[in-house]
Scaffold this motif. Structure first.
Motif, mmCIF file in Angstrom:
data_model
loop_
_atom_site.group_PDB
_atom_site.id
_atom_site.type_symbol
_atom_site.label_atom_id
_atom_site.label_comp_id
_atom_site.label_asym_id
_atom_site.label_seq_id
_atom_site.Cartn_x
_atom_site.Cartn_y
_atom_site.Cartn_z
ATOM 1 N N ARG A 17 16.153 52.220 -48.421
ATOM 2 C CA ARG A 17 15.432 51.350 -49.337
ATOM 3 C C ARG A 17 16.176 51.357 -50.658
ATOM 4 O O ARG A 17 16.530 52.399 -51.183
ATOM 5 N N VAL A 18 16.413 50.161 -51.180
ATOM 6 C CA VAL A 18 17.211 50.028 -52.391
ATOM 7 C C VAL A 18 16.310 49.560 -53.522
ATOM 8 O O VAL A 18 15.473 48.671 -53.342
ATOM 9 N N PHE A 19 16.492 50.140 -54.692
ATOM 10 C CA PHE A 19 15.755 49.748 -55.883
ATOM 11 C C PHE A 19 16.746 49.184 -56.897
ATOM 12 O O PHE A 19 17.385 49.936 -57.629
ATOM 13 N N PRO A 20 16.905 47.851 -56.927
ATOM 14 C CA PRO A 20 17.903 47.267 -57.824
ATOM 15 C C PRO A 20 17.478 47.354 -59.291
ATOM 16 O O PRO A 20 16.288 47.381 -59.608
ATOM 17 N N SER A 21 18.476 47.375 -60.153
ATOM 18 C CA SER A 21 18.213 47.383 -61.588
ATOM 19 C C SER A 21 17.785 45.983 -62.025
ATOM 20 O O SER A 21 17.797 45.029 -61.238
ATOM 21 N N THR A 22 17.435 45.840 -63.283
ATOM 22 C CA THR A 22 16.995 44.539 -63.798
ATOM 23 C C THR A 22 18.110 43.512 -63.696
ATOM 24 O O THR A 22 17.878 42.355 -63.309
ATOM 25 N N GLU A 23 19.332 43.899 -64.005
ATOM 26 C CA GLU A 23 20.476 42.986 -63.923
ATOM 27 C C GLU A 23 20.740 42.590 -62.476
ATOM 28 O O GLU A 23 21.027 41.420 -62.172
ATOM 29 N N GLN A 24 20.625 43.542 -61.557
ATOM 30 C CA GLN A 24 20.833 43.244 -60.143
ATOM 31 C C GLN A 24 19.737 42.323 -59.609
ATOM 32 O O GLN A 24 20.011 41.429 -58.810
ATOM 33 N N LYS A 25 18.506 42.506 -60.070
ATOM 34 C CA LYS A 25 17.416 41.617 -59.673
ATOM 35 C C LYS A 25 17.689 40.197 -60.146
ATOM 36 O O LYS A 25 17.427 39.228 -59.431
ATOM 37 N N ARG A 26 18.226 40.062 -61.361
ATOM 38 C CA ARG A 26 18.546 38.746 -61.903
ATOM 39 C C ARG A 26 19.621 38.066 -61.066
ATOM 40 O O ARG A 26 19.520 36.881 -60.737
ATOM 41 N N LEU A 27 20.656 38.832 -60.688
ATOM 42 C CA LEU A 27 21.730 38.273 -59.857
ATOM 43 C C LEU A 27 21.230 37.869 -58.471
ATOM 44 O O LEU A 27 21.618 36.825 -57.944
ATOM 45 N N ILE A 28 20.365 38.693 -57.889
ATOM 46 C CA ILE A 28 19.811 38.374 -56.570
ATOM 47 C C ILE A 28 18.978 37.097 -56.651
ATOM 48 O O ILE A 28 19.096 36.213 -55.802
ATOM 49 N N LYS A 29 18.154 36.973 -57.702
ATOM 50 C CA LYS A 29 17.330 35.770 -57.853
ATOM 51 C C LYS A 29 18.198 34.541 -58.073
ATOM 52 O O LYS A 29 17.951 33.482 -57.485
ATOM 53 N N HIS A 30 19.227 34.659 -58.890
ATOM 54 C CA HIS A 30 20.132 33.535 -59.175
ATOM 55 C C HIS A 30 20.836 33.075 -57.898
ATOM 56 O O HIS A 30 20.912 31.874 -57.614
ATOM 57 N N ASN A 31 21.330 34.017 -57.113
ATOM 58 C CA ASN A 31 21.996 33.685 -55.848
ATOM 59 C C ASN A 31 21.019 33.106 -54.830
ATOM 60 O O ASN A 31 21.354 32.169 -54.106
ATOM 61 N N SER A 32 19.816 33.653 -54.778
ATOM 62 C CA SER A 32 18.817 33.157 -53.843
ATOM 63 C C SER A 32 18.419 31.727 -54.183
ATOM 64 O O SER A 32 18.287 30.880 -53.291
ATOM 65 N N ASP A 33 18.227 31.446 -55.472
ATOM 66 C CA ASP A 33 17.868 30.093 -55.891
ATOM 67 C C ASP A 33 18.984 29.103 -55.589
ATOM 68 O O ASP A 33 18.737 27.979 -55.147
ATOM 69 N N ALA A 34 20.228 29.500 -55.816
ATOM 70 C CA ALA A 34 21.368 28.618 -55.546
ATOM 71 C C ALA A 34 21.506 28.358 -54.047
ATOM 72 O O ALA A 34 21.784 27.230 -53.632
ATOM 73 N N CYS A 35 21.282 29.381 -53.237
ATOM 74 C CA CYS A 35 21.361 29.237 -51.782
ATOM 75 C C CYS A 35 20.288 28.268 -51.296
ATOM 76 O O CYS A 35 20.561 27.367 -50.498
ATOM 77 N N ARG A 36 19.070 28.432 -51.788
ATOM 78 C CA ARG A 36 17.973 27.541 -51.419
ATOM 79 C C ARG A 36 18.247 26.122 -51.889
ATOM 80 O O ARG A 36 17.986 25.149 -51.173
ATOM 81 N N PHE A 37 18.836 25.974 -53.080
ATOM 82 C CA PHE A 37 19.158 24.651 -53.617
ATOM 83 C C PHE A 37 20.174 23.929 -52.728
ATOM 84 O O PHE A 37 20.008 22.748 -52.411
ATOM 85 N N ILE A 38 21.217 24.638 -52.309
ATOM 86 C CA ILE A 38 22.239 24.021 -51.456
ATOM 87 C C ILE A 38 21.638 23.617 -50.111
ATOM 88 O O ILE A 38 21.899 22.523 -49.605
ATOM 89 N N TYR A 39 20.829 24.485 -49.528
ATOM 90 C CA TYR A 39 20.173 24.176 -48.255
ATOM 91 C C TYR A 39 19.313 22.918 -48.398
ATOM 92 O O TYR A 39 19.363 22.005 -47.573
ATOM 93 N N ASN A 40 18.539 22.854 -49.470
ATOM 94 C CA ASN A 40 17.662 21.709 -49.691
ATOM 95 C C ASN A 40 18.457 20.437 -49.990
ATOM 96 O O ASN A 40 18.052 19.344 -49.596
ATOM 97 N N GLU A 41 19.577 20.559 -50.698
ATOM 98 C CA GLU A 41 20.428 19.393 -50.964
ATOM 99 C C GLU A 41 20.962 18.817 -49.660
ATOM 100 O O GLU A 41 20.953 17.607 -49.451
ATOM 101 N N MET A 42 21.432 19.685 -48.782
ATOM 102 C CA MET A 42 21.946 19.210 -47.495
ATOM 103 C C MET A 42 20.834 18.575 -46.672
ATOM 104 O O MET A 42 21.036 17.542 -46.025
ATOM 105 N N ASN A 43 19.658 19.171 -46.720
ATOM 106 C CA ASN A 43 18.518 18.613 -45.998
ATOM 107 C C ASN A 43 18.168 17.239 -46.563
ATOM 108 O O ASN A 43 17.933 16.295 -45.812
ATOM 109 N N GLY A 44 18.162 17.105 -47.876
ATOM 110 C CA GLY A 44 17.859 15.822 -48.502
ATOM 111 C C GLY A 44 18.894 14.761 -48.172
ATOM 112 O O GLY A 44 18.550 13.602 -47.906
ATOM 113 N N MET A 45 20.175 15.142 -48.173
ATOM 114 C CA MET A 45 21.225 14.175 -47.845
ATOM 115 C C MET A 45 21.095 13.694 -46.402
ATOM 116 O O MET A 45 21.234 12.501 -46.123
#
Length: 131
Positions: A17-45
Motif C-alpha cells: 500500500r502506497v501513501f503518496p505525498s501531496t505533490e505526488q497526489k497532484r501529479l497522479i490527478k493531473h495525469n488521470s485527468d489528461a488520460c480521461r480527457f484524451i479517451y473522451n476526445e477520441m470517443n467524441g471524434m
C-alpha cells in the motif's frame, strides 16, 4: 546461470500500500485527468464521425469535416496535442497518451468481438484516479 520468473516453479507477489505525498497526489490527478480527457476526445471524434457518415447528401462542409476527423484519428496523439496545448506539459507521463489511446482502441475491439461490453462511453470524473 540465473533463472527467470517463468522458469521458477512458483511465482511470488507482494502487495504494497502506497501513501503518496501531496505533490505526488497532484501529479497522479493531473495525469488521470489528461488520460480521461484524451479517451473522451477520441470517443467524441468517433461519435461525430459516425453521425456525419449518416448524412447521405454530399455537402462540402460535411465531407471536409469527415476528412479532418479521419486525419486526426489516424494519429490521435499529435492531433489532440496540437489542438490542446496543455497536453504537452512536462509533468504529464510520457506513456499516458499512448495508454489512453490503446485503452480506447481496446474498448472498440472488445465491442466488435463480444458485443456484450457495449459501445465505449465517456469516462466520468471519479474519486479514484488511475491512468
Amino acid at each position: 546461470m540465473s533463472k527467470t520468473m517463468a522458469k521458477l516453479p512458483y511465482h511470488y507477489g507482494v502487495k504494497v500500500r502506497v501513501f503518496p505525498s501531496t505533490e505526488q497526489k497532484r501529479l497522479i490527478k493531473h495525469n488521470s485527468d489528461a488520460c480521461r480527457f484524451i479517451y473522451n476526445e477520441m470517443n467524441g471524434m468517433n461519435r461525430e464521425l459516425f453521425m456525419l457518415k449518416q448524412v447521405k447528401l454530399p455537402i462540402a462542409i460535411v465531407q471536409t469535416r469527415i476528412e479532418t476527423l479521419k486525419q486526426r484519428l489516424k494519429r490521435p496523439s499529435t492531433g489532440i496535442s496540437n489542438i490542446h496545448g496543455w497536453l504537452n506539459d512536462p509533468d504529464l507521463d510520457s506513456l499516458m497518451k499512448a495508454n489512453a489511446i490503446q485503452n480506447y482502441r481496446a474498448a472498440w475491439n472488445l465491442f466488435r468481438k463480444v458485443h456484450q461490453s457495449g459501445v465505449p462511453v465517456f469516462h466520468k470524473r471519479k474519486t479514484e484516479q488511475k491512468y
